[in-house]
Design an enzyme around this catalytic site. Structure first.
Site, PDB file in Angstrom:
ATOM      1  CG  ASP A  11       2.297  -5.459  -4.440  1.00 33.66           C
ATOM      2  OD1 ASP A  11       3.086  -5.449  -3.255  1.00 33.66           O
ATOM      3  OD2 ASP A  11       1.658  -6.579  -4.314  1.00 33.66           O
ATOM      4  CB  CYS A  49       8.014 -11.626   6.103  1.00 34.61           C
ATOM      5  SG  CYS A  49       6.051 -11.482   6.269  1.00 34.61           S
ATOM      6  CB  ILE A 105      -0.829   0.280   1.061  1.00 36.28           C
ATOM      7  CG1 ILE A 105      -0.169   0.054   2.500  1.00 36.28           C
ATOM      8  CG2 ILE A 105      -1.939  -1.182   1.072  1.00 36.28           C
ATOM      9  CD1 ILE A 105      -1.294   0.384   3.698  1.00 36.28           C
ATOM     10  N   GLY A 106       2.099   1.167   0.020  1.00 42.58           N
ATOM     11  CA  GLY A 106       3.049   2.203  -0.343  1.00 42.58           C
ATOM     12  C   GLY A 106       3.572   2.855   0.856  1.00 42.58           C
TER      13      GLY A 106
HETATM   14  C1  LIG Z   1       5.313  -7.463   2.980  1.00 42.37           C
HETATM   15  S1  LIG Z   1       4.286  -6.947   1.947  1.00 42.37           S
HETATM   16  C2  LIG Z   1       4.953  -5.420   1.564  1.00 42.37           C
HETATM   17  C3  LIG Z   1       4.338  -4.470   1.894  1.00 42.37           C
HETATM   18  C4  LIG Z   1       4.492  -2.870   1.513  1.00 42.37           C
HETATM   19  N1  LIG Z   1       5.789  -2.551   2.031  1.00 42.37           N
HETATM   20  C5  LIG Z   1       3.708  -1.702   2.110  1.00 42.37           C
HETATM   21  O1  LIG Z   1       4.081  -0.921   2.432  1.00 42.37           O
HETATM   22  O2  LIG Z   1       2.356  -2.219   2.093  1.00 42.37           O
HETATM   23  C6  LIG Z   1       4.901  -7.967   0.476  1.00 42.37           C
HETATM   24  C7  LIG Z   1       4.043  -7.439  -0.865  1.00 42.37           C
HETATM   25  O3  LIG Z   1       4.772  -8.199  -1.808  1.00 42.37           O
HETATM   26  C8  LIG Z   1       3.752  -8.594  -2.864  1.00 42.37           C
HETATM   27  N2  LIG Z   1       4.313  -9.711  -3.538  1.00 42.37           N
HETATM   28  C9  LIG Z   1       4.305 -10.909  -3.141  1.00 42.37           C
HETATM   29  N3  LIG Z   1       5.123 -11.618  -4.386  1.00 42.37           N
HETATM   30  C10 LIG Z   1       5.239 -10.950  -5.220  1.00 42.37           C
HETATM   31  C11 LIG Z   1       5.609 -11.016  -6.654  1.00 42.37           C
HETATM   32  N4  LIG Z   1       6.153 -12.337  -7.001  1.00 42.37           N
HETATM   33  N5  LIG Z   1       5.691 -10.201  -7.655  1.00 42.37           N
HETATM   34  C12 LIG Z   1       5.314  -8.890  -7.114  1.00 42.37           C
HETATM   35  N6  LIG Z   1       4.901  -8.504  -5.815  1.00 42.37           N
HETATM   36  C13 LIG Z   1       4.720  -9.693  -4.931  1.00 42.37           C
HETATM   37  C14 LIG Z   1       2.576  -8.788  -2.076  1.00 42.37           C
HETATM   38  O4  LIG Z   1       1.336  -8.585  -2.946  1.00 42.37           O
HETATM   39  C15 LIG Z   1       2.640  -7.882  -0.946  1.00 42.37           C
HETATM   40  O5  LIG Z   1       1.818  -6.578  -1.146  1.00 42.37           O
END
Ligand SMILES: C[S@@+](CC[C@H](N)C(=O)[O-])C[C@H]1O[C@@H](n2cnc3c(N)ncnc32)[C@H](O)[C@@H]1O
Length: 288
Positions: free
Chosen positions: A28, A70, A10-11
């Protein structure tokens, strides 16, 4: 500096950079995260699967921000580390890193990432490509924020890194993060309170020393181990997604799109980052 926000969710990183950096592209694959992201930011957002990303798609920026999944490093995710398919996008980016060679990069993950094979591989790639790096173990409580969210962070740069500043005390007491008129539907039923009476993590809304547990994507679904409840004059309740965004130090101008289900919002917000912590982590890479 021009940044790529990879695994942008969500940025949270875009919020931490604010006017001190330009996000030229976010990536994402989640359409739900994308809907919230687009509601708040104008810059390009791509829904690519980073496991198959190509060199040209990540070229042209000065910095990479990465918040990879994670689960490969958590007990709940079975700690399969590099053998978990959810590590593939990170591995792909590390394959491209020496060729694309951004000036700087930063990464966030759960604290247990520190003992992972993935972290060892990351450091080997950075060393071989000539980057200077620094690792941090930081919880927003060190910044005075009444919310635990201990995370592993890494910053790396092709030039030597200036020292990190002392953590700035940006937090306020819990009451300052809470809505003046909470939504009545946030209050939990007596049945649930009784059932989990020894396990429900409850803090008093007006306790100036209260510190809440880490809000996870399971908040609202799992009664315990997903984040704290607050007790006020009306009873015991959950925090709204808006209140959790405040605890994460997203700006007040940040908004959830109308019509987004609360369960979905809890899940996205619980996956995000402490904007206050990320701002501290990125400090040596940003203009003063
Ligand atoms: C830990 S979250 C990151 C959240 C982000 N830092 C925030 O501020 O909301 C991990 C993100 O990686 C994305 N994600 C997971 N696997 C992915 C992939 N293969 N390609 C692109 N995005 C991916 C997920 O949709 C998720 O939003």
């Amino acid at each position: 500096m021009r940044w790529l926000e990879l695994f942008s969710g969500i940025g949270g990183a875009a919020a931490a950079l604010g006017a001190r950096g330009e996000v030229v592209r976010a990536v994402d694959q989640s359409p739900y995260a994308g809907r919230v992201y687009r509601h708040n930011y104008d810059h390009p957002l791509e829904s690519w699967n980073l496991a198959g990303v190509r060199k040209q798609q990540v070229a042209g920026a000065d910095g990479w921000w990465m918040s990879p999944p994670c689960q490969p490093f958590t007990v709940r995710g079975n700690q399969r580390d590099l053998d978990d398919p959810r590590c593939r996008p990170l591995l792909r980016l590390l394959t491209l890193l020496p060729e694309v060679a951004p000036r700087a990069l930063a990464l966030e993950n759960v604290a247990t990432f520190r003992t992972s094979r993935a972290r060892r591989h990351l450091l080997e790639v950075l060393d071989a490509a000539g980057y200077h790096h620094r690792e941090l173990d930081l919880c927003p409580t060190a910044l005075g924020v009444p919310n635990r969210r201990r995370r592993y962070y890494l910053v790396a740069s092709r030039e030597p890194l200036p020292p990190h500043p002392e953590p700035e005390q940006v937090g306020r007491p819990l009451s300052a993060y809470l809505d003046a008129e909470p939504d009545p539907s946030l209050y939990v039923e007596e049945r649930l309170r009784q059932r989990y009476r020894h396990a429900l993590p409850v803090v008093d809304a007006d306790d100036p020393t209260a510190v809440t547990y880490c809000y996870t994507s399971a908040y609202g679904r799992s009664p315990v181990h997903a984040g704290s409840y607050v007790r006020d004059a009306q009873g015991v309740r959950r925090l709204s997604p808006r209140e959790i965004l405040r605890l994460l130090h997203f700006p007040e101008t940040y908004a959830l799109p109308p019509g987004l289900e609360r369960a979905r919002a809890w899940s996205l917000v619980g996956n995000s980052v402490s904007v206050a912590a990320v701002r501290h982590v990125l400090a040596p890479l940003l203009p003063r």
